[in-house]
Design an enzyme around this catalytic site. Structure first.
Site, PDB file in Angstrom:
ATOM      1  N   GLU A  83     -38.534 -50.696  31.529  1.00 32.13           N
ATOM      2  CA  GLU A  83     -39.704 -51.396  32.053  1.00 32.13           C
ATOM      3  C   GLU A  83     -40.152 -50.577  33.254  1.00 32.13           C
ATOM      4  O   GLU A  83     -39.335 -50.220  34.103  1.00 32.13           O
ATOM      5  CB  GLU A  83     -39.340 -52.822  32.472  1.00 32.13           C
ATOM      6  CG  GLU A  83     -39.054 -53.742  31.310  1.00 32.13           C
ATOM      7  CD  GLU A  83     -40.297 -54.048  30.473  1.00 32.13           C
ATOM      8  OE1 GLU A  83     -41.411 -54.008  31.022  1.00 32.13           O
ATOM      9  OE2 GLU A  83     -40.155 -54.314  29.268  1.00 32.13           O
ATOM     10  N   THR A 133     -36.857 -42.090  38.556  1.00 32.56           N
ATOM     11  CA  THR A 133     -38.079 -42.038  39.355  1.00 32.56           C
ATOM     12  C   THR A 133     -37.777 -41.685  40.808  1.00 32.56           C
ATOM     13  O   THR A 133     -36.675 -41.945  41.304  1.00 32.56           O
ATOM     14  CB  THR A 133     -38.773 -43.414  39.299  1.00 32.56           C
ATOM     15  OG1 THR A 133     -39.799 -43.466  40.275  1.00 32.56           O
ATOM     16  CG2 THR A 133     -37.800 -44.549  39.590  1.00 32.56           C
ATOM     17  N   ASP A 134     -38.783 -41.157  41.501  1.00 40.22           N
ATOM     18  CA  ASP A 134     -38.623 -40.898  42.938  1.00 40.22           C
ATOM     19  C   ASP A 134     -38.608 -42.196  43.748  1.00 40.22           C
ATOM     20  O   ASP A 134     -38.220 -42.203  44.914  1.00 40.22           O
ATOM     21  CB  ASP A 134     -39.724 -39.955  43.461  1.00 40.22           C
ATOM     22  CG  ASP A 134     -41.131 -40.517  43.337  1.00 40.22           C
ATOM     23  OD1 ASP A 134     -41.311 -41.585  42.708  1.00 40.22           O
ATOM     24  OD2 ASP A 134     -42.069 -39.881  43.873  1.00 40.22           O
ATOM     25  N   GLU A 135     -39.007 -43.318  43.094  1.00 42.47           N
ATOM     26  CA  GLU A 135     -39.091 -44.579  43.839  1.00 42.47           C
ATOM     27  C   GLU A 135     -37.719 -45.069  44.291  1.00 42.47           C
ATOM     28  O   GLU A 135     -37.624 -45.920  45.168  1.00 42.47           O
ATOM     29  CB  GLU A 135     -39.807 -45.643  43.004  1.00 42.47           C
ATOM     30  CG  GLU A 135     -41.193 -45.166  42.589  1.00 42.47           C
ATOM     31  CD  GLU A 135     -42.137 -46.269  42.115  1.00 42.47           C
ATOM     32  OE1 GLU A 135     -41.934 -47.428  42.472  1.00 42.47           O
ATOM     33  OE2 GLU A 135     -43.087 -45.920  41.391  1.00 42.47           O
ATOM     34  N   TYR A 159     -38.319 -53.071  40.452  1.00 41.30           N
ATOM     35  CA  TYR A 159     -38.336 -51.921  39.529  1.00 41.30           C
ATOM     36  C   TYR A 159     -37.456 -50.795  40.061  1.00 41.30           C
ATOM     37  O   TYR A 159     -36.548 -50.311  39.364  1.00 41.30           O
ATOM     38  CB  TYR A 159     -39.773 -51.418  39.327  1.00 41.30           C
ATOM     39  CG  TYR A 159     -39.849 -50.021  38.735  1.00 41.30           C
ATOM     40  CD1 TYR A 159     -39.405 -49.767  37.444  1.00 41.30           C
ATOM     41  CD2 TYR A 159     -40.342 -48.939  39.481  1.00 41.30           C
ATOM     42  CE1 TYR A 159     -39.452 -48.481  36.891  1.00 41.30           C
ATOM     43  CE2 TYR A 159     -40.395 -47.658  38.948  1.00 41.30           C
ATOM     44  CZ  TYR A 159     -39.947 -47.435  37.659  1.00 41.30           C
ATOM     45  OH  TYR A 159     -39.988 -46.168  37.121  1.00 41.30           O
ATOM     46  N   LYS A 163     -33.910 -49.168  38.625  1.00 41.74           N
ATOM     47  CA  LYS A 163     -33.746 -47.747  38.270  1.00 41.74           C
ATOM     48  C   LYS A 163     -32.612 -47.128  39.101  1.00 41.74           C
ATOM     49  O   LYS A 163     -31.815 -46.335  38.588  1.00 41.74           O
ATOM     50  CB  LYS A 163     -35.057 -46.972  38.492  1.00 41.74           C
ATOM     51  CG  LYS A 163     -36.179 -47.326  37.524  1.00 41.74           C
ATOM     52  CD  LYS A 163     -35.877 -46.991  36.065  1.00 41.74           C
ATOM     53  CE  LYS A 163     -35.786 -45.512  35.774  1.00 41.74           C
ATOM     54  NZ  LYS A 163     -35.694 -45.236  34.308  1.00 41.74           N
TER      55      LYS A 163
END
Ligand code: NAD
Ligand code: TYD
Length: 355
Positions: A83, A133-135, A159, A163
């Site tokens: 997601e 992800t870089d998040e 989110y 991750k």
């Protein structure tokens, strides 16, 4: 080589499948549950190719995944299924924990059972590539700091926390069980076939239809944009040549404020398809309530993948954005059904719903 790709009917996964089959003539087994974000039309260029096969399957079903691995015998797994939309994770975090955390756990266990049974070269060369992800690194201040592979994790949203959790699981399966993994953390992607809830396609299509262009807060948040086809090339490079246990940051060296991105889209469209009344699309920009927990800035230092694996982004943001807008203008048969079905033209996700 045969690669099992999870999430291959999504935005980035479909670019990876098209690149592997169409450009590199590698075999692909695409495993995708076909959530709202999936679109098999994104795979039309390769759908009938003998090197391509598809399984509609939930990654959370470990036994089913193991069955596919044992019958297809891939040389590597590229795990992209997730997601992926921050606003949805604020409205409903549960599916993010289910898919991104539990789904990755199921993938790791299935991969471990499969890998243990391999022998010789197949066992030595097997890779589990986890696409992240870089998040996960959280919020950067407005200065010259960049995310390095060694930057501590500090995720802000459901989110990014899901991750980050999955990244930790992947590293643990390498340290504890010896599973040969490699990871990558990439910045914001854009390009053709992106689901029109993400900033660039959403604004492009709203601007085309004369709808408001929702900019969160003051529009001064900064993202580092990378064209999806550059990302797909980086991912294949990492999956095939990355060092076991390592992670690679991938980014475009293209930092832009959200407002600058939205204004650039308006200006492109005004040139390519001027409005009948001659007004500028910038007049549609509407500043709306900010996303809760909205990270100010993301920016990637991608010098490790450049130095070690020789990958570098090939397009400027201006070239990539122009191509992307032209693609959406030329491919309305791809996005019209999605807009008609899923999207009312209003902003998605405010974190306002009760859990
Ligand atoms: P996407 O939402 O467009 O596609 C996700 C795909 O995964 C869909 O096809 C969906 O059907 C599939 N999927 C979801 N749950 C599944 C399940 N339980 N079982 C099987 N398939 C399932 O996402 P995307 O933008 O293509 O991102 C792909 C990956 O790249 C994600 O892991 C994401 O975290 C990561 N990533 C995305 C970006 C970005 O800018 N979009 C940037 C860096 C990393
Ligand atoms: P998005 O495309 O959702 O990606 P991410 O949250 O993963 O970075 O959003 C990109 C940036 O654009 C983010 O800072 C939030 C902002 N944004 C808006 O200002 N308006 C919108 O309607 C959307 C979807 C995003």
């Amino acid at each position: 080589m045969k690669i099992l790709v999870t999430g291959g009917a999504g935005f980035i996964g479909s670019a990876v499948c098209r690149h592997l089959v169409g450009d590199l003539a590698m075999a692909v087994v695409n495993v995708d549950k076909l959530t709202y974000a999936a679109n098999l039309d994104s795979l039309k260029p390769i759908a009938g190719h003998p090197l391509y096969s598809f399984y509609k399957q939930d990654i959370c079903d470990r036994e089913a995944i193991l069955g596919i691995l044992q019958s297809e015998k891939p040389d590597a797994i590229m795990h992209l299924a997730a997601e992926s939309h921050v606003d949805r994770s604020i409205d409903g975090p549960a599916i993010f924990i289910e898919t991104n955390v539990m789904g990755t756990y199921a993938m790791l266990e299935a991969a471990r059972t499969y890998w243990i049974e391999l022998e010789g070269t197949a066992r030595n060369s097997f890779r589990f590539h986890h696409v992240s992800t870089d998040e996960v690194f959280g919020d950067l201040p407005f200065d010259d700091s960049l995310f390095l592979e060694t930057t501590p994790y500090a995720p802000s949203s459901p989110y990014s926390a899901s991750k980050a959790s999955s990244d930790h699981l992947v590293r643990a399966w390498n340290h504890t069980f010896g599973l040969p993994v490699v990871l990558s953390n990439c910045s914001n992607n854009y390009g053709p076939y992106q689901f029109p809830e993400k900033l660039i396609p959403l604004v492009t299509l709203n601007a085309l239809e004369g709808r408001p262009l929702p900019v969160y807060g003051k529009g001064d948040n900064v993202r580092d944009w990378l064209h999806v086809e550059d990302h797909a090339k980086a991912l294949v490079t990492i999956a095939t040549r990355g060092r076991i246990g390592e992670s690679y940051n991938v980014g475009g060296r293209c930092e832009r404020t959200n407002l600058a991105v939205v204004e650039a889209i308006c200006d492109h469209l005004d040139k390519q398809v001027p409005r009948e009344d001659g007004t500028q699309r910038r007049s549609l920009i509407t500043f709306v309530t900010d996303r809760p927990g909205h990270d100010r800035r993301y920016a990637i230092d991608c010098s490790k993948i450049e130095a070690e694996l020789g990958w570098t982004p090939s397009r400027t943001f201006e070239e990539g954005l122009a191509d992307t807008i032209s693609w959406y203008l030329a491919n309305d048969e791809w996005w019209r059904p999605i807009r008609a079905k899923n999207y009312s033209g209003q902003r998605l996700g405010t974190g306002s719903k009760k859990p």
